[in-house]
Design a protein around this motif. Structure first.
Motif, PDB file in Angstrom:
ATOM      1  N   THR A 103      15.578   5.802  53.880  1.00  0.00           N
ATOM      2  CA  THR A 103      15.909   4.620  54.674  1.00  0.00           C
ATOM      3  C   THR A 103      14.885   3.520  54.466  1.00  0.00           C
ATOM      4  OG1 THR A 103      17.014   5.962  56.359  1.00  0.00           O
ATOM      5  CG2 THR A 103      16.285   3.773  57.027  1.00  0.00           C
ATOM      6  N   VAL A 104      13.599   3.893  54.496  1.00  0.00           N
ATOM      7  CA  VAL A 104      12.526   2.912  54.333  1.00  0.00           C
ATOM      8  C   VAL A 104      12.522   2.346  52.918  1.00  0.00           C
ATOM      9  CG1 VAL A 104      10.027   2.554  54.369  1.00  0.00           C
ATOM     10  CG2 VAL A 104      11.109   4.005  56.107  1.00  0.00           C
ATOM     11  N   VAL A 105      12.569   3.239  51.932  1.00  0.00           N
ATOM     12  CA  VAL A 105      12.490   2.806  50.533  1.00  0.00           C
ATOM     13  C   VAL A 105      13.683   1.930  50.175  1.00  0.00           C
ATOM     14  CG1 VAL A 105      12.539   3.628  48.149  1.00  0.00           C
ATOM     15  CG2 VAL A 105      11.076   4.758  49.811  1.00  0.00           C
ATOM     16  N   ARG A 106      14.864   2.316  50.635  1.00  0.00           N
ATOM     17  CA  ARG A 106      16.062   1.527  50.348  1.00  0.00           C
ATOM     18  C   ARG A 106      15.937   0.119  50.951  1.00  0.00           C
ATOM     19  NH1 ARG A 106      21.039   4.249  52.714  1.00  0.00           N
ATOM     20  NH2 ARG A 106      21.042   5.589  50.898  1.00  0.00           N
ATOM     21  N   ALA A 107      15.391   0.037  52.181  1.00  0.00           N
ATOM     22  CA  ALA A 107      15.269  -1.257  52.851  1.00  0.00           C
ATOM     23  C   ALA A 107      14.293  -2.181  52.125  1.00  0.00           C
ATOM     24  CB  ALA A 107      14.818  -1.056  54.296  1.00  0.00           C
ATOM     25  N   LEU A 108      13.262  -1.599  51.500  1.00  0.00           N
ATOM     26  CA  LEU A 108      12.230  -2.425  50.850  1.00  0.00           C
ATOM     27  C   LEU A 108      12.446  -2.615  49.357  1.00  0.00           C
ATOM     28  CD1 LEU A 108       9.074  -1.017  52.655  1.00  0.00           C
ATOM     29  CD2 LEU A 108      10.127  -3.266  52.984  1.00  0.00           C
ATOM     30  N   SER A 109      13.458  -1.979  48.794  1.00  0.00           N
ATOM     31  CA  SER A 109      13.636  -2.046  47.344  1.00  0.00           C
ATOM     32  C   SER A 109      14.721  -3.027  46.932  1.00  0.00           C
ATOM     33  CB  SER A 109      13.951  -0.657  46.771  1.00  0.00           C
ATOM     34  OG  SER A 109      15.142  -0.151  47.336  1.00  0.00           O
ATOM     35  N   ASP A 110      15.122  -3.907  47.829  1.00  0.00           N
ATOM     36  CA  ASP A 110      16.068  -4.964  47.466  1.00  0.00           C
ATOM     37  C   ASP A 110      15.464  -5.742  46.310  1.00  0.00           C
ATOM     38  OD1 ASP A 110      17.707  -7.115  47.215  1.00  0.00           O
ATOM     39  OD2 ASP A 110      17.765  -7.617  49.343  1.00  0.00           O
ATOM     40  N   PRO A 111      16.183  -5.885  45.205  1.00  0.00           N
ATOM     41  CA  PRO A 111      15.605  -6.542  44.030  1.00  0.00           C
ATOM     42  C   PRO A 111      14.995  -7.897  44.349  1.00  0.00           C
ATOM     43  CG  PRO A 111      17.759  -5.649  43.498  1.00  0.00           C
ATOM     44  CD  PRO A 111      17.563  -5.467  44.965  1.00  0.00           C
ATOM     45  N   GLY A 112      15.658  -8.696  45.187  1.00  0.00           N
ATOM     46  CA  GLY A 112      15.114 -10.006  45.525  1.00  0.00           C
ATOM     47  C   GLY A 112      14.819 -10.798  44.278  1.00  0.00           C
TER      48      GLY A 112
ATOM     49  N   PHE B 253       8.853  -6.334  44.907  1.00  0.00           N
ATOM     50  CA  PHE B 253       7.891  -6.030  45.981  1.00  0.00           C
ATOM     51  C   PHE B 253       7.509  -4.546  45.950  1.00  0.00           C
ATOM     52  CE2 PHE B 253       7.149  -4.821  50.505  1.00  0.00           C
ATOM     53  CZ  PHE B 253       5.959  -5.518  50.675  1.00  0.00           C
ATOM     54  N   LEU B 254       8.474  -3.653  46.083  1.00  0.00           N
ATOM     55  CA  LEU B 254       8.208  -2.216  46.090  1.00  0.00           C
ATOM     56  C   LEU B 254       8.245  -1.690  44.661  1.00  0.00           C
ATOM     57  CD1 LEU B 254       7.853   0.381  47.892  1.00  0.00           C
ATOM     58  CD2 LEU B 254      10.325   0.684  47.634  1.00  0.00           C
ATOM     59  N   ILE B 255       7.132  -1.085  44.226  1.00  0.00           N
ATOM     60  CA  ILE B 255       7.091  -0.584  42.848  1.00  0.00           C
ATOM     61  C   ILE B 255       6.832   0.920  42.786  1.00  0.00           C
ATOM     62  CG2 ILE B 255       6.425  -2.803  41.845  1.00  0.00           C
ATOM     63  CD1 ILE B 255       3.552  -1.789  41.746  1.00  0.00           C
ATOM     64  N   GLY B 256       6.717   1.588  43.945  1.00  0.00           N
ATOM     65  CA  GLY B 256       6.536   3.033  43.959  1.00  0.00           C
ATOM     66  C   GLY B 256       6.373   3.548  45.376  1.00  0.00           C
ATOM     67  N   PHE B 257       6.406   4.866  45.523  1.00  0.00           N
ATOM     68  CA  PHE B 257       6.211   5.472  46.840  1.00  0.00           C
ATOM     69  C   PHE B 257       5.785   6.930  46.654  1.00  0.00           C
ATOM     70  CE2 PHE B 257      10.568   6.332  45.672  1.00  0.00           C
ATOM     71  CZ  PHE B 257      10.784   7.637  46.083  1.00  0.00           C
TER      72      PHE B 257
ATOM     73  N   VAL C 271       3.144  -1.441  46.719  1.00  0.00           N
ATOM     74  CA  VAL C 271       3.775  -2.757  46.690  1.00  0.00           C
ATOM     75  C   VAL C 271       2.885  -3.760  45.981  1.00  0.00           C
ATOM     76  CG1 VAL C 271       5.055  -2.297  48.827  1.00  0.00           C
ATOM     77  CG2 VAL C 271       2.826  -3.415  48.947  1.00  0.00           C
ATOM     78  N   GLN C 272       3.507  -4.841  45.553  1.00  0.00           N
ATOM     79  CA  GLN C 272       2.780  -5.922  44.897  1.00  0.00           C
ATOM     80  C   GLN C 272       3.259  -7.238  45.473  1.00  0.00           C
ATOM     81  OE1 GLN C 272       3.025  -5.465  40.661  1.00  0.00           O
ATOM     82  NE2 GLN C 272       0.860  -5.831  40.399  1.00  0.00           N
ATOM     83  N   ARG C 273       2.298  -8.093  45.798  1.00  0.00           N
ATOM     84  CA  ARG C 273       2.652  -9.420  46.313  1.00  0.00           C
ATOM     85  C   ARG C 273       2.435 -10.444  45.223  1.00  0.00           C
ATOM     86  NH1 ARG C 273      -0.277 -10.109  52.053  1.00  0.00           N
ATOM     87  NH2 ARG C 273      -0.276 -12.212  51.217  1.00  0.00           N
ATOM     88  N   PRO C 274       3.377 -11.377  45.067  1.00  0.00           N
ATOM     89  CA  PRO C 274       3.229 -12.370  43.999  1.00  0.00           C
ATOM     90  C   PRO C 274       2.021 -13.280  44.194  1.00  0.00           C
ATOM     91  CG  PRO C 274       5.133 -12.868  45.396  1.00  0.00           C
ATOM     92  CD  PRO C 274       4.637 -11.517  45.797  1.00  0.00           C
ATOM     93  N   ASP C 275       1.547 -13.402  45.454  1.00  0.00           N
ATOM     94  CA  ASP C 275       0.413 -14.298  45.725  1.00  0.00           C
ATOM     95  C   ASP C 275      -0.926 -13.573  45.669  1.00  0.00           C
ATOM     96  OD1 ASP C 275       0.953 -12.738  47.938  1.00  0.00           O
ATOM     97  OD2 ASP C 275       0.331 -14.271  49.380  1.00  0.00           O
ATOM     98  N   ARG C 276      -0.908 -12.314  45.248  1.00  0.00           N
ATOM     99  CA  ARG C 276      -2.158 -11.539  45.267  1.00  0.00           C
ATOM    100  C   ARG C 276      -2.184 -10.563  44.100  1.00  0.00           C
ATOM    101  NH1 ARG C 276      -5.253  -9.907  49.880  1.00  0.00           N
ATOM    102  NH2 ARG C 276      -6.718  -8.335  49.182  1.00  0.00           N
ATOM    103  N   PRO C 277      -3.281 -10.499  43.332  1.00  0.00           N
ATOM    104  CA  PRO C 277      -3.342  -9.548  42.220  1.00  0.00           C
ATOM    105  C   PRO C 277      -3.547  -8.121  42.733  1.00  0.00           C
ATOM    106  CG  PRO C 277      -5.429 -10.706  42.439  1.00  0.00           C
ATOM    107  CD  PRO C 277      -4.486 -11.324  43.441  1.00  0.00           C
TER     108      PRO C 277
ATOM    109  N   HIS D  39      -3.881   4.828  42.062  1.00  0.00           N
ATOM    110  CA  HIS D  39      -2.649   4.077  41.818  1.00  0.00           C
ATOM    111  C   HIS D  39      -2.590   2.770  42.591  1.00  0.00           C
ATOM    112  CE1 HIS D  39      -1.872   8.417  41.231  1.00  0.00           C
ATOM    113  NE2 HIS D  39      -1.368   7.971  40.099  1.00  0.00           N
ATOM    114  N   CYS D  40      -3.603   2.506  43.434  1.00  0.00           N
ATOM    115  CA  CYS D  40      -3.614   1.233  44.151  1.00  0.00           C
ATOM    116  C   CYS D  40      -5.043   0.714  44.254  1.00  0.00           C
ATOM    117  CB  CYS D  40      -2.992   1.384  45.540  1.00  0.00           C
ATOM    118  SG  CYS D  40      -3.795   2.582  46.620  1.00  0.00           S
ATOM    119  N   ASP D  41      -5.161  -0.581  44.460  1.00  0.00           N
ATOM    120  CA  ASP D  41      -6.473  -1.250  44.557  1.00  0.00           C
ATOM    121  C   ASP D  41      -6.932  -1.381  45.994  1.00  0.00           C
ATOM    122  OD1 ASP D  41      -6.632  -2.014  41.643  1.00  0.00           O
ATOM    123  OD2 ASP D  41      -4.758  -2.999  42.205  1.00  0.00           O
ATOM    124  N   LEU D  42      -6.003  -1.257  46.928  1.00  0.00           N
ATOM    125  CA  LEU D  42      -6.298  -1.482  48.329  1.00  0.00           C
ATOM    126  C   LEU D  42      -5.321  -0.650  49.150  1.00  0.00           C
ATOM    127  CD1 LEU D  42      -7.696  -3.309  50.550  1.00  0.00           C
ATOM    128  CD2 LEU D  42      -5.767  -4.854  50.274  1.00  0.00           C
TER     129      LEU D  42
END
Length: 204
Positions: free
Chosen positions: A118-127, A133-137, A149-155, A194-197
């Motif tokens: 439910t969570v992954v499906r809600a956040l994996s909208d291609p947009g 946004f969501l690239i793994g779990f 997740v990855q934000r376009p405004d943040r490396p 697998h993540c920086d933060l």
């Protein structure tokens, strides 16, 4: 089916049950289909194995439960003994039709995998396909889900931990993108390459 609300309910239930084309809805019970009916939705299930197989068609009146609760409702009736009156049992298309009365049934809780879906499906909208946004779990610990997740405004990649409760917190899911920017939830992630933060949202 001409009522717009009936069509919307039918479509919502269909989307909610798509996952069960690949995963049993209960032990030895597979989804065969979701069929429209006047003022109701009908769920076709193949129950049993080998020579002991029967096809069942469960009818659930619209607006008695939300689509989210229907898998739990079906798990309840498929895994425990049920008594139905003769007026609630019929035959349609070679299947035994059973008209359910949801107000008298307590839905079984959603398994952890279903809640994660439910969570992954809600956040994996291609947009934005170029900046997803969501690239793994990762499901880890006791009822925990880490979202990568990855934000376009943040490396860099952010790992966000949330707790998989029995009822999905739609408000939390919707607010994950904004909560990532709040300093109070940030933690170092020395054990996860697998993540920086890491952002800890488990108490939200």
């Amino acid at each position: 089916m001409t009522d717009p609300e009936d069509r919307a309910q039918q479509a919502d239930v269909t989307r909610q049950l798509l996952y069960h084309l690949n995963a049993p809805i209960a032990e030895h019970c597979r989804l065969l289909g979701v069929l429209p009916a006047p003022g109701a939705v009908r769920i076709a299930i193949r129950a049993g194995e080998g020579e002991h197989v029967m096809n069942l068609l469960y009818e659930i009146p619209n607006d008695t439960v939300t689509p989210y609760w229907i898998p739990g409702l079906l798990r309840t009736v498929l895994t425990g003994p049920q008594i139905y009156s003769s007026s609630d049992v019929d035959e349609v298309m070679g299947m035994t039709l059973i008209r359910l009365r949801p107000e008298g049934i307590t839905p079984d809780p959603e398994p952890e995998q279903g809640r994660a879906l439910t969570v992954v499906r809600a956040l994996s909208d291609p947009g934005d396909d170029e900046n997803p946004f969501l690239i793994g779990f990762l499901m880890h610990g006791d009822g925990l889900l880490r979202l990568y997740v990855q934000r376009p405004d943040r490396p860099g990649i952010i790992g966000a931990d949330i707790r998989l409760t029995e009822t999905p917190h739609t408000a939390l899911i919707a607010s994950v993108p904004s909560l990532l920017g709040e300093e109070q939830y940030r933690r170092p992630a020395p054990d996860d390459p697998h993540c920086d933060l890491l952002v800890d949202l488990t108490n939200r």
